[in-house]
Design a protein around this motif. Structure first.
Motif, PDB file in Angstrom:
ATOM      1  N   THR A 108       0.843  -1.198   0.000  1.00 10.14           N
ATOM      2  CA  THR A 108       0.000   0.000   0.000  1.00 10.14           C
ATOM      3  C   THR A 108       0.878   1.248   0.000  1.00 10.14           C
ATOM      4  O   THR A 108       0.648   2.185  -0.768  1.00 10.14           O
ATOM      5  CB  THR A 108      -0.935   0.005   1.229  1.00 10.14           C
ATOM      6  N   ARG A 112       1.342   4.075  -3.072  1.00 12.30           N
ATOM      7  CA  ARG A 112       1.191   5.531  -2.896  1.00 12.30           C
ATOM      8  C   ARG A 112       2.399   6.265  -3.465  1.00 12.30           C
ATOM      9  O   ARG A 112       2.259   7.343  -4.049  1.00 12.30           O
ATOM     10  CB  ARG A 112       0.996   5.880  -1.421  1.00 12.30           C
ATOM     11  N   GLN A 135      -6.465  -0.044  -5.557  1.00 15.71           N
ATOM     12  CA  GLN A 135      -7.113   0.415  -4.312  1.00 15.71           C
ATOM     13  C   GLN A 135      -6.850   1.900  -4.077  1.00 15.71           C
ATOM     14  O   GLN A 135      -7.749   2.640  -3.658  1.00 15.71           O
ATOM     15  CB  GLN A 135      -6.627  -0.404  -3.122  1.00 15.71           C
ATOM     16  N   GLN A 136      -5.648   2.357  -4.385  1.00 11.95           N
ATOM     17  CA  GLN A 136      -5.336   3.785  -4.243  1.00 11.95           C
ATOM     18  C   GLN A 136      -6.148   4.612  -5.234  1.00 11.95           C
ATOM     19  O   GLN A 136      -6.660   5.677  -4.895  1.00 11.95           O
ATOM     20  CB  GLN A 136      -3.831   4.038  -4.448  1.00 11.95           C
ATOM     21  N   ARG A 139      -9.744   4.848  -4.058  1.00  9.56           N
ATOM     22  CA  ARG A 139      -9.804   5.788  -2.935  1.00  9.56           C
ATOM     23  C   ARG A 139      -9.768   7.231  -3.430  1.00  9.56           C
ATOM     24  O   ARG A 139     -10.575   8.070  -3.016  1.00  9.56           O
ATOM     25  CB  ARG A 139      -8.648   5.532  -1.981  1.00  9.56           C
ATOM     26  N   ARG A 142     -12.992   8.184  -5.139  1.00 13.61           N
ATOM     27  CA  ARG A 142     -14.032   8.435  -4.143  1.00 13.61           C
ATOM     28  C   ARG A 142     -13.851   9.794  -3.507  1.00 13.61           C
ATOM     29  O   ARG A 142     -14.809  10.562  -3.339  1.00 13.61           O
ATOM     30  CB  ARG A 142     -14.003   7.337  -3.088  1.00 13.61           C
ATOM     31  N   LEU A 143     -12.641  10.156  -3.186  1.00 12.86           N
ATOM     32  CA  LEU A 143     -12.362  11.435  -2.543  1.00 12.86           C
ATOM     33  C   LEU A 143     -12.587  12.616  -3.485  1.00 12.86           C
ATOM     34  O   LEU A 143     -12.883  13.730  -3.030  1.00 12.86           O
ATOM     35  CB  LEU A 143     -10.933  11.467  -1.997  1.00 12.86           C
TER      36      LEU A 143
END
Length: 149
Positions: A108, A112, A135-136, A139, A142-143
């Motif tokens: 993870t 990043r 996954q990043q 995220r 979504r943000l």
């Protein structure tokens, strides 16, 4: 006993690299962790082609962390090092790209680091790093969505 071949300042710390007689291998040691040093009368020759900074970078990149990572960065060597920093791994020119070999305990975290790069890249290994990057991306997407302002 250590035959010191060079000093390197990296990440706010000083390291000494050289030939370790106990391990019978090239080693690097953080100076702030050395409790005692006794100079000896013995002499030695430093290998002409020894690069203490390159040795330290290679040593740190190959620390026994959980997962080996290989990524092809579509940029030049100078830009790759400028953006990611030498501490992340070992950089090797590869035609018009740069291969990055590293080890990490957190895919993870590594995802990043890759996500904020201004150039394209290809994850060569491990496949789980691709999942961490997805996954990043999810995220961040979504943000980025409006929250009804």
């Amino acid at each position: 006993m250590l035959n010191p071949y060079g000093l390197v300042f990296r990440g706010g710390r000083w390291y000494v690299s050289g030939w370790c007689h106990l391990r019978r291998d090239l080693r690097s040691f953080r100076l702030d962790r050395i409790i005692e040093a006794t100079p000896l009368e013995a002499s030695f020759d430093r290998p002409a082609d020894f690069d203490p900074a390159a040795h330290l970078a290679h040593s740190i990149a190959n620390l026994p962390r959980a997962t080996a990572v290989s990524v092809r960065l579509h940029t030049d060597l100078a830009h790759a090092v400028e953006e990611l920093g030498r501490h992340i791994g070992v950089f090797t020119p590869d035609g018009n790209a740069v291969l990055l070999h590293a080890r990490t305990d957190s895919l993870t975290w590594f995802a990043r680091q890759l996500a904020h790069q201004p150039y394209d890249f290809e994850i060569l290994d491990p496949p789980a790093l691709c999942d961490a990057l997805v996954q990043q991306a999810v995220r961040l997407q979504r943000l980025a969505m409006p929250t009804g302002r």
